[in-house]
Design an enzyme around this catalytic site. Structure first.
Site, PDB file in Angstrom:
ATOM      1  N   GLY A   1     -11.552  13.066  -3.265  1.00  0.00           N
ATOM      2  CA  GLY A   1     -12.059  11.699  -3.359  1.00  0.00           C
ATOM      3  C   GLY A   1     -13.269  11.521  -2.473  1.00  0.00           C
ATOM      4  O   GLY A   1     -13.799  12.487  -1.892  1.00  0.00           O
TER       5      GLY A   1
ATOM      6  N   HIS B   1      -1.277  -1.161  -4.747  1.00  0.00           N
ATOM      7  CA  HIS B   1      -2.687  -0.800  -4.860  1.00  0.00           C
ATOM      8  C   HIS B   1      -3.194   0.084  -3.724  1.00  0.00           C
ATOM      9  O   HIS B   1      -3.894   1.056  -3.964  1.00  0.00           O
ATOM     10  CB  HIS B   1      -3.523  -2.081  -4.919  1.00  0.00           C
ATOM     11  CG  HIS B   1      -4.986  -1.867  -5.107  1.00  0.00           C
ATOM     12  ND1 HIS B   1      -5.496  -1.172  -6.181  1.00  0.00           N
ATOM     13  CD2 HIS B   1      -6.066  -2.277  -4.370  1.00  0.00           C
ATOM     14  CE1 HIS B   1      -6.826  -1.151  -6.106  1.00  0.00           C
ATOM     15  NE2 HIS B   1      -7.194  -1.795  -5.007  1.00  0.00           N
TER      16      HIS B   1
ATOM     17  N   HIS C   1      -2.421  -5.288  -5.415  1.00  0.00           N
ATOM     18  CA  HIS C   1      -3.569  -5.955  -6.034  1.00  0.00           C
ATOM     19  C   HIS C   1      -3.039  -7.128  -6.860  1.00  0.00           C
ATOM     20  O   HIS C   1      -2.099  -6.970  -7.627  1.00  0.00           O
ATOM     21  CB  HIS C   1      -4.358  -4.997  -6.921  1.00  0.00           C
ATOM     22  CG  HIS C   1      -5.740  -5.485  -7.199  1.00  0.00           C
ATOM     23  ND1 HIS C   1      -5.994  -6.513  -8.075  1.00  0.00           N
ATOM     24  CD2 HIS C   1      -6.940  -5.123  -6.700  1.00  0.00           C
ATOM     25  CE1 HIS C   1      -7.296  -6.749  -8.111  1.00  0.00           C
ATOM     26  NE2 HIS C   1      -7.896  -5.917  -7.284  1.00  0.00           N
TER      27      HIS C   1
END
Length: 534
Positions: free
Chosen positions: A18, A362, A254
């Site tokens: 990432g 999230h 989220h």
């Protein structure tokens, strides 16, 4: 890169592809260091960064008033639990890092206005537009631009990607040394055991420095916005090795994910949609956020998520709705192409119809504890990105700070490593560390995938029902009982079954679930995204 039979040598081993891991690799590229980057996926782009829709905060200048406003927004979003020195580190370093890495070298294509200037948007809990974006697929744009740069062998001859490789355990002489005296040595990490999925063998990778960049733990929940690989591998390995892991109870949900579809991963309806004026409406057709917070739809995520849950319960409905029908269809197609297309595929036209939404797991605000260089409590081990806990988020994360934190601390960790190599530059003796087959006796029992899948579903459902958006003593006690029995069974299973990626994942998942559970039991105070009902 050096190599012996079943052993590889890298100056720096990065686990994860990432933004945080790639930022570290970027800083190390072109140096004299050999760098190995491993990912359990066949494609390096398959990770949480690829799913990030919103954007990355960028201050083009260092005006004190603007920096103080940013600091205040981070503090407010975290319920005043964020760590000020970390915020200051972000302010002091992130702008120059974004310029060097993304704008100058990776040539990341952010949105620009007609004059060619960078465009900025505003999201929930931000007091001004300060967020760079690329449509509604900013993470993907950033990641692909960085991967393209790092895969250029002329620029980055020292960078080596190992795909379909799953980290099994961090190597520490205390745990994996061949001599009894190694148990007394200072605690440090000297590499990792890594499972080659293609060859079905375990490699010993010796490294002078190891960087965990494995992402979060969202996939432990039944409903989440993460990749299914976000199962807590880095958290579990660090914990087993003896690193300090903290703030694990702070799981951000989220507020707005698309309600529909049968998969566990829910499609994110970006915070930026509310930043562009979308309103939340309940099943009765009433706008409700103003009664929960003065910032209404732009309130911090934990406030919005609990408000939505409350409305769903009060009106006995499955979801609430997001209304952005005041915006022109062409504008929405251009501003939110991915979201618009996804909604349209599910028979929702954003310009005409209400979007059904529910909260989903999230982001993990806690993680492996680090200092302001990304160093953990174990020598030679760094953690960057969502796997780490720098203190920036405290009890709750401000929107669009995750890409910022990952990029900044990935870069800073690599900077610290390069400085360290000026004074120390030796591998730990490989012959003093057990090969995998000697550390763990050979086993031949084939894995029963039905059991693994059922165990994974048990973890997901338990996390969602008992360790979710709202937690109570009774729910946590029930979760503890379920996980206690499950962990015992998985330990037996892991000990005797033939190793594969699924088995590694389920072992890590239950251990990290316990970390979240135990942190939740210890914390009696509702704060930020952690909410305990009495």
């Amino acid at each position: 890169m050096g190599e012996e039979k079943d052993t590889l040598f890298f100056d720096v081993l990065i686990i994860g592809t990432g933004i945080a891991g790639l930022a570290a690799a970027f800083k190390l590229a072109g140096s004299n260091c050999s760098v190995g980057i491993i990912t359990r996926d066949e494609k390096p782009e398959n990770c949480n960064t690829n799913y990030a829709q919103g954007g990355i905060i960028f201050h083009q200048n260092q005006e004190r008033s603007i920096n103080e406003l940013f600091k205040k927004d981070v503090q407010n979003a975290s319920s005043f639990t964020s760590y000020d020195p970390t915020i200051d580190t972000i302010i002091e370093n992130s702008g120059d890092i974004i310029k060097e890495v993304l704008l100058k070298n990776a040539n990341t294509e952010f949105q620009r206005n007609d004059n060619g200037d960078l465009s900025f948007t505003q999201e929930a809990a931000h007091s001004m537009p300060r967020i760079l974006y690329s449509g509604d697929y900013t993470g993907r744009t950033i990641q692909l631009s960085m991967l393209n740069y790092l895969n250029d062998k002329e620029k980055c001859p020292n960078i080596n990607f190992l795909t379909s490789h799953t980290a099994v355990d961090l190597i520490t002489p205390n745990h994996h040394g061949v001599h009894l005296t190694q148990r007394i040595e200072p605690r440090k990490v000297v590499g990792a055991y890594v499972f080659d999925q293609t060859k079905e063998t375990v490699k010993k990778i010796m490294a002078k420095k190891t960087i965990l960049a494995t992402g979060g733990i969202g996939a432990l929940y039944l409903h989440h916005t993460n990749s299914e690989g976000a199962r807590g591998d880095g958290h579990a390995m660090a914990s087993r090795a003896g690193a300090s892991v903290t703030n694990m109870e702070f799981i951000q949900f989220h507020p707005t994910t698309f309600y529909g579809g049968s998969g566990h991963r829910r499609f994110l309806i970006s915070e930026a949609v509310r930043g562009e004026g979308a309103k939340l409406i309940n099943a009765k057709g009433d706008y409700f956020m103003q009664s929960y917070h003065e910032m209404a739809e732009l309130a911090p995520r934990d406030v919005v998520a609990r408000a939505i849950l409350n409305e769903i319960i009060n009106h006995d409905d499955d979801c609430v709705y997001l209304d952005i029908t005041h915006r022109d269809e062409d504008y929405l197609k251009n501003r939110f192409p991915t979201i618009f297309s996804y909604c349209l595929d599910h028979k929702i036209n954003m310009a005409k119809d209400l979007i059904p939404v529910v909260p989903a797991a999230h982001y993990s605000c806690g993680g492996v504890k680090t200092d302001l260089n990304g160093e953990t409590t174990l020598s030679n081990l760094f953690a960057v990105g969502e796997v780490a806990c720098t203190g920036l988020h405290g009890a709750n994360r401000l929107a669009s700070t995750s890409l910022l934190e990952g990029l900044t601390f990935g870069y800073l960790a690599a900077t610290k490593i390069l400085n360290d190599f000026e004074h120390e530059n030796n591998y730990y003796p490989s012959n003093s560390i057990f090969p995998w087959k000697d550390a763990w006796k050979d086993v031949s029992e084939e894995i029963d995938l039905a059991l693994v899948h059922q165990d994974r579903m048990t973890i997901k459902q338990t996390m969602w029902n008992y360790i979710g958006l709202e937690r109570t003593e009774q729910r946590l006690n029930r979760g503890s009982a379920l996980f206690g029995e499950l962990q015992d069974e998985i330990k037996k299973f892991y000990k005797h079954a033939k190793l594969n990626d699924e088995l590694i994942g389920i072992r890590n998942s239950v251990e990290v679930a316990f970390l979240v559970l135990n942190a939740s039991i210890r914390n009696k105070e509702s704060v930020g995204c952690f909410y305990r009902k009495s």
